[in-house]
Scaffold this active site. Structure first.
Site, short mmCIF file in Angstrom:
data_model
loop_
_atom_site.label_atom_id
_atom_site.label_comp_id
_atom_site.label_asym_id
_atom_site.label_seq_id
_atom_site.Cartn_x
_atom_site.Cartn_y
_atom_site.Cartn_z
N LEU A 1 0.87 -1.26 -0.26
CA LEU A 1 -0.16 0.15 -0.11
C LEU A 1 0.83 1.23 0.00
CD1 LEU A 1 -2.50 -0.86 2.45
CD2 LEU A 1 -2.50 -1.25 -0.18
N CYS B 1 -5.21 1.89 11.58
CA CYS B 1 -4.96 1.77 9.84
C CYS B 1 -5.12 0.15 9.45
CB CYS B 1 -3.55 1.62 9.69
SG CYS B 1 -2.51 1.05 8.88
N CYS C 1 4.02 6.04 10.68
CA CYS C 1 4.69 5.83 9.07
C CYS C 1 4.69 6.82 9.07
CB CYS C 1 3.67 4.32 8.54
SG CYS C 1 2.31 5.26 8.21
#
Length: 378
Positions: free
Chosen positions: A50, A118, A215
């Protein structure tokens, strides 16, 4: 297909060559080993990575997953092991489902855990649906957690290696998702064992460092990310003792979290002080002695229940709970208020319980994860 077809290593009644597995590949050593192992066993592996945010910003940042270099590393593993690999642009989905809520939660005085969102809203929702669209029989990830078959179907269990266990971040996995997911690394004794497998497969990422930061938060600097996402969010205000004394000023509530002691800028006091509450509306950081951080009762909502019977089918559940990822489970009593809300009573008070964190339920004395929910005030 004969009815007595034996189950393969993924628990499916098919030969590996007839079993399509989508592997969620971050470019790190864990998911790379999963993909390489399944490819070596003869499965029909499809690697998917992704793209979650802008490559330009990501490339200059170390210690975060899904950056540009990680996409390159995932693609290289797929080439080495000879299976197809796709990069999916999920930037808009990620921003809407994870980053925006992260910013808004911080502005509301909470301490969010975006990695859980997420997994819940991107990896195990949209990516999982993509895997189904690719006619996959299951989806495998590099998470350190175990899926075991119990009397009532698949169960979620802690990883063998307690130091790598990621159960706190995966409590919101639903029974339907668990039916489709596989976690091939959960039984390994250590990260060294994973790296040894990577070396055995000849993977270039065998010695790649683990990701450390969220991230999209470089160097763990949450406040700078919030200020970028929500300009003007860092408004100054007062640092106030719980007894009403004004002790100083601050440059924005977003710079503080409940339980924080260092960096308050109010030295010279006789007793050590901690952040005990954030009053966002009044732009006040409330501080007090450590004893004020102690909490026994925790309201929890958005509960995902993984037990064998209805969550609200009984008046209370005796379990153990984690209120922070780095803390061991503590014994507690859960009293359901509805199918998705409850009051959790800790048998031993915890310090620094913060809204926005998860409260994860565990079988006391066992390894099973029974679900969890979100702490919404404390």
């Amino acid at each position: 297909m004969p009815l007595d077809q034996p189950l393969n290593s993924l628990g499916l009644p098919k030969p590996p060559a007839d079993t399509r597995v989508v592997v969620a590949m971050s470019g790190g050593v864990d998911s790379s080993v999963v993909a390489a192992q399944l490819a070596e066993e003869g499965y029909d592996v499809v690697g998917v990575t992704l793209q979650l945010y802008d490559h330009g910003a990501a490339l200059a940042k170390k210690g975060a997953c899904c950056a540009g270099i990680d996409i390159h590393d995932a693609r290289r593993v797929a080439e080495e092991m000879n299976f197809p690999h796709y990069v999916l642009d999920y930037e808009n989905i990620f921003k809407d489902a994870v980053i925006d809520e992260f910013a808004d939660s911080y502005l509301a005085g909470a301490t969010p855990v975006p990695c859980i969102r997420c997994n819940e809203r991107v990896k195990f929702k949209d990516l999982l649906e993509t895997a189904r669209d690719l006619d996959a029989d299951c989806m495998a990830t590099g998470h350190y957690i175990q899926r075991k078959i119990g009397a009532h179907g698949p169960e979620l269990h802690c990883a063998t290696d307690a130091n790598r266990d990621q159960s706190y971040f995966l409590f919101s996995t639903t029974p339907e998702q668990l039916d489709f997911l596989r976690f091939p690394l959960g039984h390994l004794p250590s990260k060294d064992a994973t790296r040894a497998l990577a070396a055995r497969y000849g993977l270039a990422v065998a010695d790649k460092p683990d990701s450390q930061d969220i991230c999209f938060v470089p160097n763990g600097n949450y406040a700078s990310v919030i200020e970028k996402l929500r300009p003007g969010a860092a408004e100054p205000g007062e640092i106030v003792h719980a007894d009403g004394r004004i002790l100083g000023t601050h440059e924005g509530v977003i710079h503080y979290t409940v339980g924080q002691r260092r960096g308050l800028g109010i030295g010279g006091l006789e007793e050590p002080l901690y952040v005990v509450k954030l009053n966002v509306d009044a732009k006040r950081v409330i501080v007090g002695p450590k004893s004020m951080l102690s909490t026994r009762t925790i309201p929890v909502r958005e509960i995902n229940w993984l037990g064998d019977s209805a969550f609200d089918g009984q008046s209370e559940w005796h379990v153990s709970v984690k209120v922070r990822s780095t803390r061991p489970p503590r014994e507690a009593v859960i009293r359901p208020l509805s199918p998705t809300e409850a009051e959790v009573e800790l048998l031993t008070p915890e310090e620094g319980v913060s809204p926005g964190q998860a409260c994860v339920f565990y079988e006391t004395g066992g390894t099973r994860i029974l679900g969890g929910g979100w702490i919404w005030r404390g």
